[in-house]
Design a protein around this motif. Structure first.
Motif, PDB file in Angstrom:
ATOM      1  N   ARG A 377      40.338  30.568  31.056  1.00  0.00           N
ATOM      2  CA  ARG A 377      40.643  29.169  31.394  1.00  0.00           C
ATOM      3  C   ARG A 377      39.857  28.692  32.610  1.00  0.00           C
ATOM      4  N   GLY A 378      39.126  29.595  33.284  1.00  0.00           N
ATOM      5  CA  GLY A 378      38.367  29.222  34.472  1.00  0.00           C
ATOM      6  C   GLY A 378      38.290  30.375  35.452  1.00  0.00           C
ATOM      7  N   ARG A 379      37.701  30.113  36.622  1.00  0.00           N
ATOM      8  CA  ARG A 379      37.437  31.184  37.586  1.00  0.00           C
ATOM      9  C   ARG A 379      38.718  31.849  38.097  1.00  0.00           C
ATOM     10  N   GLU A 380      39.753  31.054  38.338  1.00  0.00           N
ATOM     11  CA  GLU A 380      41.015  31.641  38.798  1.00  0.00           C
ATOM     12  C   GLU A 380      41.591  32.590  37.761  1.00  0.00           C
ATOM     13  N   HIS A 381      41.468  32.202  36.508  1.00  0.00           N
ATOM     14  CA  HIS A 381      41.960  33.052  35.432  1.00  0.00           C
ATOM     15  C   HIS A 381      41.166  34.360  35.355  1.00  0.00           C
ATOM     16  N   VAL A 382      39.852  34.269  35.541  1.00  0.00           N
ATOM     17  CA  VAL A 382      39.015  35.482  35.558  1.00  0.00           C
ATOM     18  C   VAL A 382      39.503  36.431  36.650  1.00  0.00           C
ATOM     19  N   GLN A 383      39.790  35.891  37.824  1.00  0.00           N
ATOM     20  CA  GLN A 383      40.260  36.716  38.931  1.00  0.00           C
ATOM     21  C   GLN A 383      41.606  37.360  38.613  1.00  0.00           C
ATOM     22  N   GLN A 384      42.461  36.649  37.884  1.00  0.00           N
ATOM     23  CA  GLN A 384      43.742  37.230  37.477  1.00  0.00           C
ATOM     24  C   GLN A 384      43.533  38.441  36.575  1.00  0.00           C
ATOM     25  N   VAL A 385      42.565  38.329  35.659  1.00  0.00           N
ATOM     26  CA  VAL A 385      42.241  39.455  34.774  1.00  0.00           C
ATOM     27  C   VAL A 385      41.741  40.643  35.597  1.00  0.00           C
ATOM     28  N   ILE A 386      40.832  40.390  36.541  1.00  0.00           N
ATOM     29  CA  ILE A 386      40.295  41.450  37.409  1.00  0.00           C
ATOM     30  C   ILE A 386      41.412  42.119  38.196  1.00  0.00           C
ATOM     31  N   ASP A 387      42.299  41.322  38.779  1.00  0.00           N
ATOM     32  CA  ASP A 387      43.394  41.875  39.586  1.00  0.00           C
ATOM     33  C   ASP A 387      44.317  42.737  38.744  1.00  0.00           C
ATOM     34  N   LEU A 388      44.587  42.308  37.521  1.00  0.00           N
ATOM     35  CA  LEU A 388      45.477  43.079  36.644  1.00  0.00           C
ATOM     36  C   LEU A 388      44.851  44.424  36.280  1.00  0.00           C
ATOM     37  N   LEU A 389      43.540  44.403  35.983  1.00  0.00           N
ATOM     38  CA  LEU A 389      42.847  45.652  35.637  1.00  0.00           C
ATOM     39  C   LEU A 389      42.787  46.596  36.838  1.00  0.00           C
ATOM     40  N   ASN A 390      42.458  46.042  38.002  1.00  0.00           N
ATOM     41  CA  ASN A 390      42.408  46.886  39.201  1.00  0.00           C
ATOM     42  C   ASN A 390      43.776  47.442  39.546  1.00  0.00           C
ATOM     43  N   GLY A 391      44.810  46.641  39.336  1.00  0.00           N
ATOM     44  CA  GLY A 391      46.171  47.105  39.625  1.00  0.00           C
ATOM     45  C   GLY A 391      46.617  48.206  38.704  1.00  0.00           C
ATOM     46  N   ALA A 392      46.001  48.298  37.531  1.00  0.00           N
ATOM     47  CA  ALA A 392      46.338  49.356  36.574  1.00  0.00           C
ATOM     48  C   ALA A 392      45.480  50.604  36.771  1.00  0.00           C
ATOM     49  N   GLY A 393      44.637  50.609  37.820  1.00  0.00           N
ATOM     50  CA  GLY A 393      43.848  51.799  38.128  1.00  0.00           C
ATOM     51  C   GLY A 393      42.430  51.774  37.608  1.00  0.00           C
ATOM     52  N   PHE A 394      42.012  50.692  37.010  1.00  0.00           N
ATOM     53  CA  PHE A 394      40.627  50.574  36.546  1.00  0.00           C
ATOM     54  C   PHE A 394      39.808  49.834  37.609  1.00  0.00           C
ATOM     55  N   ALA A 395      38.546  50.212  37.785  1.00  0.00           N
ATOM     56  CA  ALA A 395      37.669  49.532  38.728  1.00  0.00           C
ATOM     57  C   ALA A 395      36.938  48.412  37.984  1.00  0.00           C
ATOM     58  N   ALA A 396      37.367  47.176  38.216  1.00  0.00           N
ATOM     59  CA  ALA A 396      36.793  46.035  37.485  1.00  0.00           C
ATOM     60  C   ALA A 396      36.170  45.051  38.441  1.00  0.00           C
ATOM     61  N   HIS A 397      35.070  44.420  38.007  1.00  0.00           N
ATOM     62  CA  HIS A 397      34.429  43.387  38.811  1.00  0.00           C
ATOM     63  C   HIS A 397      33.638  42.450  37.900  1.00  0.00           C
TER      64      HIS A 397
END
Length: 399
Positions: A377-397
């Motif tokens: 949906r936009g840049r904020e949404h992209v950051q939400q996806v990154i934060d969720l992946l990082n919070g689950a132990g994956f290194a995402a960027h």
């Protein structure tokens, strides 16, 4: 020099021969740009461009002897279609010389109007030279796309209509190639409303009129998505008119034009080509220049290659953050890809592409880099996806 009476006479000749296009306010674009924006929908003409105004005015004034000889024109497309359509309507032979780079949609539509199409040269100047040679050899009447007073007078009728519909416009922003449209419109506008400001817009890759008027030496490029204004030599008829009656000339880049095309498609549900989006591109690039003003924009053409449009839309999605590429580093074990895709789905994003990278990476041999292209949906949404992946132990960027 061309005067308002010439343009009024052209308007009388054009009466009933083409569409009187609407000129209406865009509330959304007005909110986004900080000025009151009125759009003149010349992309709704039968040939999808203002160019048929000048072509019709020119052909209507041919003598019987000239009509019997037929006409020839050189054009990257819109002038070609205007000449071909009105020549067909008047029963004239029409030969059109087009540069080889001309989008296929414009070539085929020109042929569809009964014209004989000759593809020659890589630039408008090369096509023009070939058309002049053919005109002399075959006795055809040359119809120039912009360096002809009859053509310029026809184009000027756009301003008559705009100021009839919205009399209190204080600024006109007009795409400039050879200068026919802005010369005609400036002549009409300044006569009807002397205090109005007329601003021309060129692409940075083809700044010929800016160089001619301002004495600058901006380098000329070889291609642009605004091929309708990709003119290397402005019209001799138009230069003195622009110098006297145009208040300013601005440059925009390719990204500005791409953004404007996508905005008009998404907000106004209207399709324009690169040249047709140049005016809005100027408002986006120079918002302070136009803040608080009542601005008229001419959507001067809508003939765009579908493949180019698809690319522009996709690039616009990337710029807006609605199409994003992210990299996720993970252990190369069964089930990890399923966990990653489940997390992306949980965040409400859609996966467009997936690519595993094992060899071309500096990660440990047991690890894998997973590249995902996501619809968001936009840049904020992209950051939400990154934060969720990082919070689950994956290194995402984001890549």
């Amino acid at each position: 020099m061309l005067q308002i009476d010439d343009i009024r006479a052209a308007a009388a000749r054009l009466e009933g021969q083409l569409l009187r296009t609407p000129c209406v306010e865009s509330r959304t674009l007005s909110q986004l740009t900080g000025c009151q924006v009125f759009l003149k929908f010349e992309n709704l003409q039968y040939t999808a461009s203002f160019k048929e105004r000048g072509a019709c005015n020119k052909l209507a004034q041919l003598t019987p002897e000239e009509r019997s000889r037929g006409v020839i024109a050189m054009s990257a497309g819109n002038h070609a279609q205007g000449v071909a359509y009105h020549a067909q309507r008047l029963g004239l032979r029409a030969v059109i010389v087009m540069p080889r780079f001309t989008p296929g949609v414009k070539v085929e539509r020109t042929r569809g109007f009964g014209a004989e199409v000759v593809l020659h040269g890589d630039t408008l100047d090369e096509a023009r030279a070939h058309a002049r040679a053919l005109a002399e050899r075959q006795g055809l009447v040359f119809v120039h796309p912009y360096d002809d007073e009859a053509i310029v007078a026809g184009q000027g009728t756009v301003a008559l209509e705009m100021l009839a519909d919205v009399p209190d416009l204080d600024t006109l922003v007009i795409a400039v190639g050879g200068g026919g449209l802005i010369a005609g419109m400036a002549t009409a506008a300044k006569a009807l409303r002397p205090g109005i400001e007329v601003v021309g817009v060129q692409t940075e890759r083809f700044p010929a009129m800016v160089n001619a008027i301002k004495g600058t030496h901006h380098a000329q490029g070889s291609s642009t998505i605004a091929e309708g204004i990709a003119v290397g030599t402005p019209g001799e008829v138009n230069i003195p008119i622009v110098r006297e009656r145009v208040d300013d000339l601005l440059l925009v880049d390719e990204g500005d034009i791409e953004q404007a095309i996508v905005m008009l498609l998404e907000i106004e549900k209207t399709l324009v080509e690169g040249a047709g989006a140049a005016g809005l591109a100027a408002l986006l690039k120079h918002p302070q220049r136009f803040r608080g003003r009542r601005v008229g924009l001419v959507l001067c053409g809508g003939n765009i290659d579908p493949m180019l449009l698809a690319s522009i839309i996709e690039r616009g999605m990337v710029r807006a953050g609605r199409l994003a590429r992210i990299a996720v580093n993970a252990r190369d074990v069964p089930g990890n890809l399923a966990r990653i895709t489940a997390l992306v789905a949980e965040a409400g994003a859609n996966i467009d592409e997936v690519h595993h990278q094992r060899a071309f990476t500096l990660l440990a041999a047991q690890n894998v880099e997973i590249e995902l292209v996501l619809q968001t949906r936009g840049r904020e949404h992209v950051q939400q996806v990154i934060d969720l992946l990082n919070g689950a132990g994956f290194a995402a960027h984001v890549q």
